[in-house]
Design a protein around this motif. Sequence first.
Motif, PDB file in Angstrom:
ATOM      1  N   MET A   1      29.058 -23.302   9.361  1.00  0.00           N
ATOM      2  CA  MET A   1      27.879 -22.848  10.055  1.00  0.00           C
ATOM      3  C   MET A   1      28.300 -22.101  11.317  1.00  0.00           C
ATOM      4  O   MET A   1      29.116 -22.560  12.096  1.00  0.00           O
ATOM      5  N   LYS A   2      27.686 -20.917  11.528  1.00  0.00           N
ATOM      6  CA  LYS A   2      28.034 -20.111  12.682  1.00  0.00           C
ATOM      7  C   LYS A   2      27.480 -20.730  13.956  1.00  0.00           C
ATOM      8  O   LYS A   2      26.401 -21.323  13.967  1.00  0.00           O
ATOM      9  N   ASN A   3      28.225 -20.549  15.045  1.00  0.00           N
ATOM     10  CA  ASN A   3      27.739 -21.005  16.334  1.00  0.00           C
ATOM     11  C   ASN A   3      26.567 -20.146  16.767  1.00  0.00           C
ATOM     12  O   ASN A   3      26.547 -18.935  16.562  1.00  0.00           O
ATOM     13  N   ALA A   4      25.554 -20.789  17.390  1.00  0.00           N
ATOM     14  CA  ALA A   4      24.403 -20.048  17.882  1.00  0.00           C
ATOM     15  C   ALA A   4      24.812 -19.213  19.093  1.00  0.00           C
ATOM     16  O   ALA A   4      25.698 -19.582  19.856  1.00  0.00           O
ATOM     17  N   THR A   5      24.150 -18.077  19.236  1.00  0.00           N
ATOM     18  CA  THR A   5      24.395 -17.224  20.388  1.00  0.00           C
ATOM     19  C   THR A   5      23.486 -17.651  21.524  1.00  0.00           C
ATOM     20  O   THR A   5      22.273 -17.760  21.337  1.00  0.00           O
ATOM     21  N   PRO A   6      24.010 -17.940  22.713  1.00  0.00           N
ATOM     22  CA  PRO A   6      23.143 -18.350  23.825  1.00  0.00           C
ATOM     23  C   PRO A   6      22.086 -17.291  24.108  1.00  0.00           C
ATOM     24  O   PRO A   6      22.349 -16.088  24.057  1.00  0.00           O
ATOM     25  N   THR A   7      20.873 -17.737  24.385  1.00  0.00           N
ATOM     26  CA  THR A   7      19.754 -16.823  24.605  1.00  0.00           C
ATOM     27  C   THR A   7      19.587 -16.446  26.070  1.00  0.00           C
ATOM     28  O   THR A   7      18.857 -15.523  26.380  1.00  0.00           O
ATOM     29  N   GLY A   8      20.223 -17.173  26.961  1.00  0.00           N
ATOM     30  CA  GLY A   8      19.980 -16.951  28.380  1.00  0.00           C
ATOM     31  C   GLY A   8      18.747 -17.664  28.890  1.00  0.00           C
ATOM     32  O   GLY A   8      18.403 -17.580  30.066  1.00  0.00           O
ATOM     33  N   THR A   9      18.071 -18.384  28.002  1.00  0.00           N
ATOM     34  CA  THR A   9      16.868 -19.130  28.371  1.00  0.00           C
ATOM     35  C   THR A   9      17.185 -20.611  28.476  1.00  0.00           C
ATOM     36  O   THR A   9      17.903 -21.160  27.642  1.00  0.00           O
ATOM     37  N   ARG A  29      17.365 -30.754  20.219  1.00  0.00           N
ATOM     38  CA  ARG A  29      18.293 -30.415  19.124  1.00  0.00           C
ATOM     39  C   ARG A  29      17.795 -29.184  18.370  1.00  0.00           C
ATOM     40  O   ARG A  29      18.586 -28.310  17.984  1.00  0.00           O
ATOM     41  N   ALA A  30      16.481 -29.125  18.149  1.00  0.00           N
ATOM     42  CA  ALA A  30      15.923 -27.970  17.441  1.00  0.00           C
ATOM     43  C   ALA A  30      16.007 -26.702  18.281  1.00  0.00           C
ATOM     44  O   ALA A  30      16.255 -25.622  17.751  1.00  0.00           O
ATOM     45  N   LEU A  31      15.824 -26.807  19.581  1.00  0.00           N
ATOM     46  CA  LEU A  31      15.959 -25.644  20.455  1.00  0.00           C
ATOM     47  C   LEU A  31      17.399 -25.141  20.488  1.00  0.00           C
ATOM     48  O   LEU A  31      17.654 -23.939  20.614  1.00  0.00           O
ATOM     49  N   ALA A  32      18.355 -26.046  20.376  1.00  0.00           N
ATOM     50  CA  ALA A  32      19.765 -25.657  20.437  1.00  0.00           C
ATOM     51  C   ALA A  32      20.171 -24.798  19.246  1.00  0.00           C
ATOM     52  O   ALA A  32      21.103 -23.991  19.346  1.00  0.00           O
ATOM     53  N   GLY A  33      19.465 -24.943  18.115  1.00  0.00           N
ATOM     54  CA  GLY A  33      19.799 -24.155  16.940  1.00  0.00           C
ATOM     55  C   GLY A  33      19.812 -22.658  17.201  1.00  0.00           C
ATOM     56  O   GLY A  33      20.805 -21.981  16.911  1.00  0.00           O
ATOM     57  N   ALA A  36      19.138 -21.922  22.569  1.00  0.00           N
ATOM     58  CA  ALA A  36      18.461 -22.153  23.850  1.00  0.00           C
ATOM     59  C   ALA A  36      18.984 -23.426  24.506  1.00  0.00           C
ATOM     60  O   ALA A  36      19.133 -24.462  23.849  1.00  0.00           O
ATOM     61  N   ALA A  37      19.248 -23.342  25.801  1.00  0.00           N
ATOM     62  CA  ALA A  37      19.620 -24.533  26.566  1.00  0.00           C
ATOM     63  C   ALA A  37      18.354 -25.286  26.976  1.00  0.00           C
ATOM     64  O   ALA A  37      17.254 -24.722  27.028  1.00  0.00           O
ATOM     65  N   SER A  38      18.514 -26.570  27.290  1.00  0.00           N
ATOM     66  CA  SER A  38      17.373 -27.352  27.757  1.00  0.00           C
ATOM     67  C   SER A  38      17.859 -28.524  28.587  1.00  0.00           C
ATOM     68  O   SER A  38      18.959 -29.037  28.380  1.00  0.00           O
ATOM     69  N   VAL A  39      17.030 -28.926  29.532  1.00  0.00           N
ATOM     70  CA  VAL A  39      17.286 -30.094  30.372  1.00  0.00           C
ATOM     71  C   VAL A  39      15.987 -30.887  30.436  1.00  0.00           C
ATOM     72  O   VAL A  39      14.924 -30.328  30.733  1.00  0.00           O
ATOM     73  N   ALA A  40      16.047 -32.178  30.143  1.00  0.00           N
ATOM     74  CA  ALA A  40      14.869 -33.037  30.210  1.00  0.00           C
ATOM     75  C   ALA A  40      14.909 -33.865  31.488  1.00  0.00           C
ATOM     76  O   ALA A  40      15.947 -34.401  31.862  1.00  0.00           O
ATOM     77  N   VAL A  41      13.767 -33.952  32.149  1.00  0.00           N
ATOM     78  CA  VAL A  41      13.634 -34.620  33.444  1.00  0.00           C
ATOM     79  C   VAL A  41      13.123 -36.038  33.235  1.00  0.00           C
ATOM     80  O   VAL A  41      12.229 -36.267  32.415  1.00  0.00           O
ATOM     81  N   ASP A  42      13.672 -36.987  33.970  1.00  0.00           N
ATOM     82  CA  ASP A  42      13.045 -38.305  34.116  1.00  0.00           C
ATOM     83  C   ASP A  42      12.267 -38.314  35.425  1.00  0.00           C
ATOM     84  O   ASP A  42      12.866 -38.236  36.510  1.00  0.00           O
ATOM     85  N   ARG A 271       6.534 -33.775  14.837  1.00  0.00           N
ATOM     86  CA  ARG A 271       7.033 -32.503  14.289  1.00  0.00           C
ATOM     87  C   ARG A 271       7.825 -31.732  15.344  1.00  0.00           C
ATOM     88  O   ARG A 271       7.437 -30.654  15.789  1.00  0.00           O
ATOM     89  N   PRO A 272       8.978 -32.262  15.766  1.00  0.00           N
ATOM     90  CA  PRO A 272       9.745 -31.623  16.836  1.00  0.00           C
ATOM     91  C   PRO A 272      10.264 -30.237  16.477  1.00  0.00           C
ATOM     92  O   PRO A 272      10.399 -29.379  17.356  1.00  0.00           O
ATOM     93  N   THR A 273      10.577 -29.997  15.207  1.00  0.00           N
ATOM     94  CA  THR A 273      11.077 -28.676  14.821  1.00  0.00           C
ATOM     95  C   THR A 273      10.004 -27.619  15.016  1.00  0.00           C
ATOM     96  O   THR A 273      10.274 -26.521  15.531  1.00  0.00           O
ATOM     97  N   GLU A 274       8.771 -27.936  14.635  1.00  0.00           N
ATOM     98  CA  GLU A 274       7.668 -26.997  14.823  1.00  0.00           C
ATOM     99  C   GLU A 274       7.378 -26.796  16.308  1.00  0.00           C
ATOM    100  O   GLU A 274       7.063 -25.674  16.738  1.00  0.00           O
ATOM    101  N   LEU A 275       7.495 -27.857  17.103  1.00  0.00           N
ATOM    102  CA  LEU A 275       7.283 -27.730  18.531  1.00  0.00           C
ATOM    103  C   LEU A 275       8.346 -26.812  19.139  1.00  0.00           C
ATOM    104  O   LEU A 275       8.033 -25.931  19.950  1.00  0.00           O
ATOM    105  N   ALA A 276       9.593 -26.996  18.733  1.00  0.00           N
ATOM    106  CA  ALA A 276      10.661 -26.137  19.258  1.00  0.00           C
ATOM    107  C   ALA A 276      10.425 -24.679  18.889  1.00  0.00           C
ATOM    108  O   ALA A 276      10.659 -23.774  19.704  1.00  0.00           O
ATOM    109  N   ALA A 277       9.938 -24.439  17.674  1.00  0.00           N
ATOM    110  CA  ALA A 277       9.654 -23.065  17.260  1.00  0.00           C
ATOM    111  C   ALA A 277       8.554 -22.455  18.105  1.00  0.00           C
ATOM    112  O   ALA A 277       8.632 -21.282  18.499  1.00  0.00           O
ATOM    113  N   ALA A 278       7.534 -23.245  18.426  1.00  0.00           N
ATOM    114  CA  ALA A 278       6.452 -22.742  19.281  1.00  0.00           C
ATOM    115  C   ALA A 278       6.973 -22.427  20.680  1.00  0.00           C
ATOM    116  O   ALA A 278       6.584 -21.414  21.289  1.00  0.00           O
TER     117      ALA A 278
END
Length: 281
Positions: A1-9, A29-33, A36-42, A271-278
Amino acid sequence: MKNATPTGTVFVLVHGAWHSSGQWAATQRALAGPGAASVAVDLPGHGFDAPLPTGYLLPGQPGLPTERSRLATLTMDHCAEAVLNVLRRVRHHRTVVLVAHSAGGGPASLAAERAPELVDRIVYLSAFVPGGRPRFVDYLSTPENATARGRSLHLGDPDALGAIRINPLSPDPAYIDELRETHYHDTPRNRFDRWRSALSPDLPLAIPTTPVTLTAARWGRIPRTFLRCAEDRALAPAAQDLMIAEADRAFPDNPFTVHTLPGSHSPFAARPTELAAALAR
């Protein structure tokens, strides 16, 4: 599987009441496909470091309806600062998208108002928008939200507790059924039992009750999106639409872009995959 290209987002993800950064893991995990980078806040008072009522994990849960919350002194300022701390750390990305779920809309909005230069877009996922009315409770009590469920889940007197308290570990099957029907009705029951075990019992009262004042020159200049949850039983779709309409009337120069997702108040579980797509759109 090819590595994803960073989006800058980068997506900065802010959870809602009783949840934590962990709720976003599958969506991240779905956004990383697509790269896209992501950080979750507590938010303060949430997550694995949140202080619990002393009897919460004991047999019989002694004192749970009456013990004052150790989160009672937390303020909206504390919560907004937690969001700002993350936004400052990720500003080197080309595009910063701030995403808030449910009650997280208050802290996220205040953070964006205080530092609009840190946010390129703000996304509300069935989340409180203080554009028309400054407190979340001002929308929770509207006729448009009359069909929402979950009020029977609250324990004790919120003013005395300093928190809105629920009991995710309740031994009462009827209580657990109501918790699922309110927040997770489209999540399979075996997965819901894992989700509820990770919830915190206390929402600091300041989050739904503190006014958040927004201005056109700051929050109002940020492009914004609302992701409606079409079968939401915790925040009725009509109440979501009311918040959108009132914010657009108050800030007409930069109206919401609106998309509708199927299902419940908790698409990150169902449905996290659909949420990530949105979000990636």
